[in-house]
Design a protein around this motif. Structure first.
Motif, short mmCIF file in Angstrom:
data_model
loop_
_atom_site.label_atom_id
_atom_site.label_comp_id
_atom_site.label_asym_id
_atom_site.label_seq_id
_atom_site.Cartn_x
_atom_site.Cartn_y
_atom_site.Cartn_z
N LYS A 1 0.83 -1.21 0.00
CA LYS A 1 0.00 0.00 0.00
C LYS A 1 0.86 1.26 0.00
N GLU A 2 1.94 1.22 0.79
CA GLU A 2 2.86 2.36 0.83
C GLU A 2 3.51 2.56 -0.54
N PHE A 3 3.93 1.45 -1.15
CA PHE A 3 4.53 1.53 -2.48
C PHE A 3 3.54 2.09 -3.50
N LEU A 4 2.29 1.63 -3.45
CA LEU A 4 1.28 2.11 -4.39
C LEU A 4 1.08 3.62 -4.26
N GLN A 5 1.00 4.11 -3.03
CA GLN A 5 0.81 5.54 -2.81
C GLN A 5 1.96 6.33 -3.44
N LEU A 6 3.19 5.86 -3.24
CA LEU A 6 4.35 6.54 -3.81
C LEU A 6 4.41 6.38 -5.32
N ALA A 7 3.96 5.24 -5.84
CA ALA A 7 3.98 5.00 -7.29
C ALA A 7 2.99 5.90 -8.02
N CYS A 8 2.00 6.44 -7.28
CA CYS A 8 1.04 7.35 -7.89
C CYS A 8 1.49 8.80 -7.79
N SER A 9 2.75 8.99 -7.44
CA SER A 9 3.36 10.32 -7.47
C SER A 9 4.32 10.37 -8.65
N ASP A 10 5.07 11.46 -8.77
CA ASP A 10 6.02 11.55 -9.87
C ASP A 10 7.42 11.06 -9.47
N ALA A 11 7.50 10.39 -8.33
CA ALA A 11 8.78 9.87 -7.87
C ALA A 11 9.26 8.71 -8.75
N THR A 12 10.57 8.63 -8.96
CA THR A 12 11.12 7.50 -9.69
C THR A 12 11.16 6.29 -8.77
N TYR A 13 11.35 5.11 -9.35
CA TYR A 13 11.43 3.90 -8.52
C TYR A 13 12.63 3.98 -7.57
N LYS A 14 13.71 4.62 -8.01
CA LYS A 14 14.89 4.77 -7.15
C LYS A 14 14.55 5.65 -5.95
N GLN A 15 13.80 6.73 -6.20
CA GLN A 15 13.40 7.62 -5.12
C GLN A 15 12.41 6.93 -4.18
N ILE A 16 11.55 6.10 -4.72
CA ILE A 16 10.61 5.35 -3.90
C ILE A 16 11.36 4.40 -2.96
N ALA A 17 12.38 3.73 -3.50
CA ALA A 17 13.19 2.82 -2.69
C ALA A 17 13.83 3.57 -1.52
N ALA A 18 14.35 4.77 -1.81
CA ALA A 18 15.00 5.57 -0.77
C ALA A 18 13.99 6.00 0.30
N THR A 19 12.81 6.41 -0.13
CA THR A 19 11.77 6.85 0.80
C THR A 19 11.31 5.71 1.70
N MET A 20 11.22 4.51 1.12
CA MET A 20 10.76 3.35 1.88
C MET A 20 11.89 2.67 2.66
N HIS A 21 13.13 3.15 2.44
CA HIS A 21 14.31 2.59 3.11
C HIS A 21 14.50 1.10 2.78
N VAL A 22 14.29 0.79 1.50
CA VAL A 22 14.50 -0.57 1.02
C VAL A 22 15.35 -0.50 -0.25
N SER A 23 15.81 -1.64 -0.72
CA SER A 23 16.61 -1.67 -1.93
C SER A 23 15.74 -1.52 -3.18
N GLU A 24 16.36 -1.13 -4.29
CA GLU A 24 15.63 -1.03 -5.55
C GLU A 24 15.10 -2.40 -5.97
N ARG A 25 15.83 -3.44 -5.63
CA ARG A 25 15.38 -4.80 -5.96
C ARG A 25 14.09 -5.13 -5.21
N THR A 26 14.00 -4.69 -3.97
CA THR A 26 12.78 -4.92 -3.19
C THR A 26 11.61 -4.18 -3.82
N VAL A 27 11.85 -2.96 -4.25
CA VAL A 27 10.81 -2.17 -4.92
C VAL A 27 10.37 -2.86 -6.21
N ASP A 28 11.33 -3.42 -6.94
CA ASP A 28 10.99 -4.18 -8.16
C ASP A 28 10.06 -5.34 -7.81
#
Length: 213
Positions: free
Chosen positions: A156-183
């Motif tokens: 749910k947190e990822f979805l909320q961030l994915a509906c912004s203009d943030a890149t996946y890299k920025q989403i990973a940083a915001t969520m304090h997880v790796s880009e692989r986890t975001v993938d």
């Protein structure tokens, strides 16, 4: 059935061609055209008309698609707004959805798909082109499961961030997880929501009220 349509596009040749195309489709009538958002809004207010659907070019002078969508969604909430563009980048798409558009169509859309899209928008209130790739028989078989779709707090947190203009890299940083986890979140949600793109994911998330904009 008579579905009324308005169009705003600053390219006159495209505007007229699109108007003629839509007018040739059974059940559709063009009642307003504008060379930009302000021009279209002025015509709606002067003529005191309210189309069922308005197609908005994203890039226009004077008043662009996003500004027009924000105004129309506030002043005319019953009108279904559709973004129309040659661009398909995530930031532009999410921006138009957040501004109030229920669908995002590319200008090279096939006339048959345009017809289908306008009918679904009028009937359901949205159109997700990703749906064309869904196996509808399987979807119907799992209709009850879809109603009970459960998401984790992280999804749910990822979805909320994915509906912004943030890149996946920025989403990973915001969520304090790796880009692989975001993938991983993205791929899981693509499967759960039966979509194949970030746009489709955002539309489905908003439609199912997983995300509030």
């Amino acid at each position: 059935m008579n579905i009324t349509i308005g169009i705003a596009d600053d390219h006159q040749l495209f505007l007229k061609s699109l108007s003629l195309l839509i007018s040739s489709l059974e059940g559709f009538t063009i009642i307003a055209e504008g060379m930009n958002g302000k021009d279209l809004i002025n015509k709606l207010e002067i003529k005191k008309i309210e189309p069922d659907i308005i197609l908005l070019d994203v890039n226009m002078p004077v008043m662009d698609g996003r500004q027009t969508a924000e105004y129309l969604s506030e002043k005319y909430p019953a009108i279904k707004l559709v973004a129309l563009s040659m661009k398909d980048d995530d930031a532009t798409i999410i921006s138009m959805i957040k501004a109030g558009c229920c669908s995002y169509l590319l200008k090279d859309i096939h006339p048959e798909e345009l017809n289908k899209a306008l009918l679904e928008i009028h009937k359901k209130g949205y159109y997700n082109s990703d749906a064309a790739n869904i196996n509808y028989r399987r979807l119907l078989q799992h209709q009850e499961k879809e109603k009970e779709l459960q998401l984790t707090d992280k999804e749910k947190e990822f979805l909320q961030l994915a509906c912004s203009d943030a890149t996946y890299k920025q989403i990973a940083a915001t969520m304090h997880v790796s880009e692989r986890t975001v993938d991983g979140y993205r791929e899981n949600l693509f499967k759960k929501l039966n979509v194949q793109s970030r746009t489709g994911m955002a539309l489905e998330a908003i439609r199912r009220n997983f995300v509030s904009l």
